[in-house]
Design an enzyme around this catalytic site. Structure first.
Site, PDB file in Angstrom:
ATOM      1  N   ARG A 154       7.880 -14.035 -24.233  1.00  0.00           N
ATOM      2  CA  ARG A 154       7.357 -15.083 -23.596  1.00  0.00           C
ATOM      3  C   ARG A 154       5.708 -14.791 -23.606  1.00  0.00           C
ATOM      4  O   ARG A 154       5.323 -13.983 -23.837  1.00  0.00           O
ATOM      5  CB  ARG A 154       7.844 -15.477 -22.249  1.00  0.00           C
ATOM      6  CG  ARG A 154       8.026 -14.045 -21.380  1.00  0.00           C
ATOM      7  CD  ARG A 154       7.742 -14.279 -19.934  1.00  0.00           C
ATOM      8  NE  ARG A 154       6.359 -14.940 -19.632  1.00  0.00           N
ATOM      9  CZ  ARG A 154       5.357 -13.965 -19.617  1.00  0.00           C
ATOM     10  NH1 ARG A 154       5.457 -12.810 -19.851  1.00  0.00           N
ATOM     11  NH2 ARG A 154       4.108 -14.720 -19.368  1.00  0.00           N
ATOM     12  N   ASP A 171      -1.193 -22.039 -21.847  1.00  0.00           N
ATOM     13  CA  ASP A 171      -0.403 -22.191 -22.835  1.00  0.00           C
ATOM     14  C   ASP A 171      -0.880 -23.080 -23.804  1.00  0.00           C
ATOM     15  O   ASP A 171      -0.381 -23.329 -25.080  1.00  0.00           O
ATOM     16  CB  ASP A 171       0.958 -22.796 -22.484  1.00  0.00           C
ATOM     17  CG  ASP A 171       1.767 -21.627 -21.689  1.00  0.00           C
ATOM     18  OD1 ASP A 171       1.453 -21.370 -20.545  1.00  0.00           O
ATOM     19  OD2 ASP A 171       2.587 -20.925 -22.379  1.00  0.00           O
TER      20      ASP A 171
HETATM   21  O1  MRU Z   1       7.251 -19.752 -19.415  1.00  0.00           O
HETATM   22  P1  MRU Z   1       6.321 -18.401 -19.763  1.00  0.00           P
HETATM   23  O2  MRU Z   1       6.568 -17.108 -18.968  1.00  0.00           O
HETATM   24  O3  MRU Z   1       6.075 -18.309 -21.409  1.00  0.00           O
HETATM   25  O4  MRU Z   1       4.803 -19.174 -19.431  1.00  0.00           O
HETATM   26  C1  MRU Z   1       3.714 -18.372 -19.637  1.00  0.00           C
HETATM   27  C2  MRU Z   1       2.414 -18.848 -18.953  1.00  0.00           C
HETATM   28  O5  MRU Z   1       2.200 -19.806 -18.454  1.00  0.00           O
HETATM   29  C3  MRU Z   1       1.105 -17.915 -19.268  1.00  0.00           C
HETATM   30  O6  MRU Z   1       0.587 -18.009 -18.088  1.00  0.00           O
HETATM   31  C4  MRU Z   1       0.456 -18.355 -20.377  1.00  0.00           C
HETATM   32  O7  MRU Z   1       1.485 -18.426 -21.449  1.00  0.00           O
HETATM   33  C5  MRU Z   1      -0.724 -17.579 -20.802  1.00  0.00           C
HETATM   34  S1  MRU Z   1      -0.135 -15.999 -21.246  1.00  0.00           S
HETATM   35  C6  MRU Z   1      -1.143 -14.835 -21.926  1.00  0.00           C
END
Ligand code: MRU
Length: 321
Positions: free
Chosen positions: A45, A227
């Site tokens: 993730r 993201d």
């Molecule tokens: O659902 P996730 O854990 O994949 O969400 C990740 C995030 O929201 C992070 O803050 C984002 O991907 C930045 S990672 C460097």
């Protein structure tokens, strides 16, 4: 430093983030189906890591379906849509897929390039971001971060947490609060695990405490990842980010977003056009109905600056990505 995701002897190896902090378990993924399951369960993730997973996923598909264009196209579509919100996943898969006509080795070489570029980007963001934090906050600020943006979310180092690590290395950090990040606790489970490994003292706070701690003067800046960053500067990130941005604005402290250029999506004008992943009620409660959006949209007018691996975009001064 350990890599969160890599290609090892014909398979994708990941740190299983569902098992942390209890167990440091490595998963070997041999098929596109296994990779997609790992993405959807959040075993792998974080936007940059998802971009690398997209590239390696297409490399896996090329090995299995190399002589079947229809099966390959279907596999690429499944990989790029395994999760909808982080632009890196589809971008990584599409970038590797361009090489499919040249064979599996060419696809794998491109996937390695995506991986290596993320490693270099993390290093660049750590330097650029630490410089900006010192400029905006002075020496030894107290920072609040949300979700997990460390090496676990990238390949090594990470984005916002990489900046935290760099400030610590420079002895320019007074303290870190990791927002726990309900419902899957990326902050409480993963960020605190990484900070402990790096020897950085920290405390975990429930998500709703963030704005109050800012109001009480206990936080000098919020620093977190993204993201997707839209053309107008809207920031899509883990649910709870918007509340922290409102808290930061109210408290008059910087709200800093650290993300590689691979997360900047100029094809999406604003957050309104982004599909926010709905992960269903089950992660929130087993005893009733629930609504579970996995990301939120922070309007650009709440953002002080966006730090990428190549630039500092001063959104507060009207600059756009
Ligand atoms: O659902 P996730 O854990 O994949 O969400 C990740 C995030 O929201 C992070 O803050 C984002 O991907 C930045 S990672 C460097």
């Amino acid at each position: 430093m350990m890599r969160t995701i890599d290609w090892v002897n014909g398979a994708v190896e990941i740190i299983d983030q569902t098992a942390l902090p209890g167990e440091l378990r490595i998963l070997r993924l041999h098929t596109v189906g296994e990779l997609i399951a790992a993405i959807q369960s959040l075993a792998v993730r974080g936007a940059p890591a998802l971009g690398v997973a997209g590239g390696f996923g297409v490399a896996l598909a090329a090995r299995v379906h190399g002589d079947d264009p229809a099966a390959l196209a279907l596999a690429v579509r499944k990989i790029e849509s395994a999760r909808p919100t982080a632009v890196n996943l589809a971008r990584g898969a599409q970038r590797a897929a361009v090489l499919l006509p040249h064979g599996p080795e060419a696809v794998l070489t491109e996937a390695f390039a995506i991986r290596d570029e993320e490693i270099v980007a993390s290093q660049a963001m750590a330097t650029l971001g630490a410089d900006l934090v010192v400029e905006l906050c002075g020496a030894r600020p107290r920072l609040l971060t949300h979700c997990n943006t460390g090496g676990l979310a990238a390949v090594t180092i990470g984005t916002a947490l990489g900046v935290v690590g760099e400030l610590h290395r420079r002895d320019r950090l007074a303290g870190v609060i990791a927002s726990e990040t309900r419902p899957l606790l990326q902050g409480a489970r993963l960020t605190s695990w990484e900070l402990a490994r790096w020897g950085i003292e920290h405390r975990v706070a429930v998500d709703s405490a963030g704005p109050f701690l800012m109001a009480r003067g206990e936080v000098d800046a919020v620093i977190l990842g993204a993201d997707r960053i839209c053309a107008n500067g809207d920031v899509i990130n883990k649910i709870g980010t918007y509340s922290h941005a409102l808290g930061a604005q109210r408290a008059g402290i910087p709200f800093l977003v650290v993300a590689p250029e691979s997360t900047v999506d100029l094809d999406t004008p604003s957050g309104a056009q982004v599909e926010i992943e709905d992960r269903g009620a089950g992660e929130v409660t087993a005893f009733g109905d629930a609504v579970n959006p996995a990301f939120d949209i922070t309007p650009h007018d709440l953002v002080t600056a966006i730090v990428t691996d190549r630039r500092v975009i001063r959104v507060d001064r009207g600059e756009k990505p």
